[in-house]
Write an enzyme that holds these catalytic residues in place. Structure first.
Site, PDB file in Angstrom:
ATOM      1  N   GLY A  19      -0.214  16.007  -0.008  1.00  0.00           N
ATOM      2  CA  GLY A  19       0.476  14.507  -0.152  1.00  0.00           C
ATOM      3  C   GLY A  19      -1.250  13.367   0.369  1.00  0.00           C
ATOM      4  O   GLY A  19      -1.538  13.671   0.619  1.00  0.00           O
ATOM      5  N   GLY A  21      -1.006   9.224   0.910  1.00  0.00           N
ATOM      6  CA  GLY A  21      -0.760   7.554   1.102  1.00  0.00           C
ATOM      7  C   GLY A  21      -1.764   6.710   1.009  1.00  0.00           C
ATOM      8  O   GLY A  21      -3.164   7.254   1.114  1.00  0.00           O
ATOM      9  N   GLY A  22      -1.295   5.478   1.752  1.00  0.00           N
ATOM     10  CA  GLY A  22      -1.882   4.781   2.133  1.00  0.00           C
ATOM     11  C   GLY A  22      -3.695   4.263   2.381  1.00  0.00           C
ATOM     12  O   GLY A  22      -4.553   4.325   2.274  1.00  0.00           O
ATOM     13  N   PHE A  23      -3.216   5.434   4.311  1.00  0.00           N
ATOM     14  CA  PHE A  23      -4.678   5.667   4.509  1.00  0.00           C
ATOM     15  C   PHE A  23      -5.202   6.487   4.565  1.00  0.00           C
ATOM     16  O   PHE A  23      -6.490   7.021   4.669  1.00  0.00           O
ATOM     17  CB  PHE A  23      -4.124   6.048   6.544  1.00  0.00           C
ATOM     18  CG  PHE A  23      -2.693   4.497   6.492  1.00  0.00           C
ATOM     19  CD1 PHE A  23      -3.843   3.804   7.646  1.00  0.00           C
ATOM     20  CD2 PHE A  23      -1.727   4.822   6.629  1.00  0.00           C
ATOM     21  CE1 PHE A  23      -3.231   3.291   7.974  1.00  0.00           C
ATOM     22  CE2 PHE A  23      -0.680   3.612   6.859  1.00  0.00           C
ATOM     23  CZ  PHE A  23      -1.797   2.681   7.360  1.00  0.00           C
ATOM     24  N   GLY A  24      -4.957   7.659   3.116  1.00  0.00           N
ATOM     25  CA  GLY A  24      -6.185   8.741   2.687  1.00  0.00           C
ATOM     26  C   GLY A  24      -4.797  10.000   2.861  1.00  0.00           C
ATOM     27  O   GLY A  24      -3.959   9.787   2.209  1.00  0.00           O
ATOM     28  N   VAL A  26      -3.023  13.458   3.230  1.00  0.00           N
ATOM     29  CA  VAL A  26      -1.941  14.650   3.972  1.00  0.00           C
ATOM     30  C   VAL A  26      -1.962  16.240   3.525  1.00  0.00           C
ATOM     31  O   VAL A  26      -2.132  16.445   3.069  1.00  0.00           O
ATOM     32  CB  VAL A  26      -0.794  14.216   4.050  1.00  0.00           C
ATOM     33  CG1 VAL A  26      -0.093  15.268   5.227  1.00  0.00           C
ATOM     34  CG2 VAL A  26      -0.327  12.889   4.204  1.00  0.00           C
ATOM     35  N   LYS A  43      -2.822  14.086   8.625  1.00  0.00           N
ATOM     36  CA  LYS A  43      -2.853  12.757   7.693  1.00  0.00           C
ATOM     37  C   LYS A  43      -4.110  12.286   8.419  1.00  0.00           C
ATOM     38  O   LYS A  43      -4.741  12.117   9.663  1.00  0.00           O
ATOM     39  CB  LYS A  43      -1.532  11.596   8.262  1.00  0.00           C
ATOM     40  CG  LYS A  43      -2.373  10.421   7.354  1.00  0.00           C
ATOM     41  CD  LYS A  43      -1.321   9.440   7.304  1.00  0.00           C
ATOM     42  CE  LYS A  43       0.182  10.057   7.332  1.00  0.00           C
ATOM     43  NZ  LYS A  43       0.959   8.701   7.634  1.00  0.00           N
ATOM     44  N   ASP A 140       7.738   0.052   7.625  1.00  0.00           N
ATOM     45  CA  ASP A 140       7.829   0.576   6.281  1.00  0.00           C
ATOM     46  C   ASP A 140       8.998   1.609   5.790  1.00  0.00           C
ATOM     47  O   ASP A 140       8.564   2.899   5.724  1.00  0.00           O
ATOM     48  CB  ASP A 140       5.849   1.343   6.156  1.00  0.00           C
ATOM     49  CG  ASP A 140       6.009   1.044   4.035  1.00  0.00           C
ATOM     50  OD1 ASP A 140       6.466   0.367   3.007  1.00  0.00           O
ATOM     51  OD2 ASP A 140       4.535   1.429   4.156  1.00  0.00           O
TER      52      ASP A 140
END
Ligand code: ADP
Length: 295
Positions: A19, A21-24, A26, A43, A140
């Site tokens: 996956g 996400g906003g941070f990078g 996974v 992550k 969140d």
């Protein structure tokens, strides 16, 4: 306690991306040798400054002390130069959002209620903290941050980077970088920057609607101002056509009485005034009452 885990860079094969996400990205990694189960989700974070790395490390240490059956456990972290990663237990059934959206979603009403109760317990634990640590505000809460384990038990994820704490139980914080996902935003937080645990309660109200309807109940693409629930949901609540909100896959599984109670809890969470929203403790109690009646 948390350990610094050495992960060889060949663990981060692009084929292992599960996956992003906003941070990078996974990644799913096999770490049988380090003794925290055979699989973990890693992550990988975008590069940070030295100061950022110090803050990251301090924060991870605080968060590593949070342990609860309904929080995805953080099992380790790794820092190598400017590369940083968080290592979590692997959740084989992915996100609640993905399950709800599947055309052949097989989650029954009682399974869905148990998922809501589990997620509510995870949030309650985050909010109230432990004897040695103050609570945390997630910031969140949404169905894509509720992961499902092999038995479909719910665990809250992404709490690692969302906290503002340690927080006081009752204080309200004024935050300058309003963070979260549009649609799930507490309107009060959006307009005033005032954040407290009730902002998570608001987002949880949206989650309850999504679990019931099987679809997204807010518009998360609009970034102008919070619109509350999607117009279809608002209309059906106003007109009292509650059974039209129900995911067709749940037809015949929910009694009218329980449906009314469930929608009432969700609407209570979505009240405009933070003070009028219930605490997560109260939400758990009311959801458990519904579950016991549906059995
Ligand atoms: P976001 O920033 O959108 O909240 P994340 O970065 O937390 O997303 O995760 C991105 C995706 O990776 C999730 O939607 C999920 O599919 C997957 N994922 C994250 N954590 C785990 C985990 N512990 N186990 C299994 N899959 C995970």
């Amino acid at each position: 306690t948390l350990s610094e885990i050495q992960l060889a860079t060949n663990n981060f094969d692009e084929t292992l991306v599960i996956g992003s996400g906003g941070f990078g990205n996974v990644y799913k990694c096999d770490v049988s040798k380090i003794g925290c189960g055979s699989e973990v989700a890693v992550k990988r974070l975008r590069t940070m400054s030295k100061q950022g790395a110090h803050e990251f490390e301090a924060e991870v240490k605080v968060l590593s002390k949070l342990r609860h059956a309904n929080l995805v456990s953080l099992v380790g972290y790794c820092i190598e130069g400017q590369e940083m990663a968080l290592v979590y237990e692997f959740m084989p059934n992915g996100t609640l959002k993905d399950h709800l959206r599947k055309a052949d979603c097989a989650l029954s009403w009682s399974q869905r209620l148990k998922i809501c109760i589990g997620a509510a317990r995870g949030l309650h634990y985050l909010h109230t903290g432990t004897s040695t640590q103050h609570g945390v505000i997630h910031r969140d809460v949404k169905t894509s941050n509720i992961l499902l384990d092999a038995k479909f038990a719910a665990k809250i994820s992404d709490f690692g980077l969302a906290k503002v704490g340690p927080i006081d139980q009752t204080r309200t914080y004024v935050i300058t970088n309003v963070k979260g996902t549009f649609g799930y935003f507490d309107p009060c937080y959006f307009y005033t920057g005032k954040l407290n645990r009730k902002s998570d309660v608001y987002a949880f109200g949206v989650v309850l609607f999504e679990v019931l309807s099987g679809k997204q109940a807010v518009d998360s693409t609009l970034d102008e101002e919070p619109q509350g629930l999607a117009p279809w949901a608002q209309r059906q609540i106003k007109e009292g056509k509650l059974d039209q909100i129900i995911d067709p896959k749940l037809m015949g599984q929910i009694s009218r009485k329980c449906l009314k109670k469930f929608v009432k809890i969700a609407c209570h969470c979505l009240r405009d005034k933070q003070k009028e929203r219930p605490t997560m403790d109260e939400v758990i109690f009311r959801l458990e009452c519904i579950l016991s009646k549906e059995r």
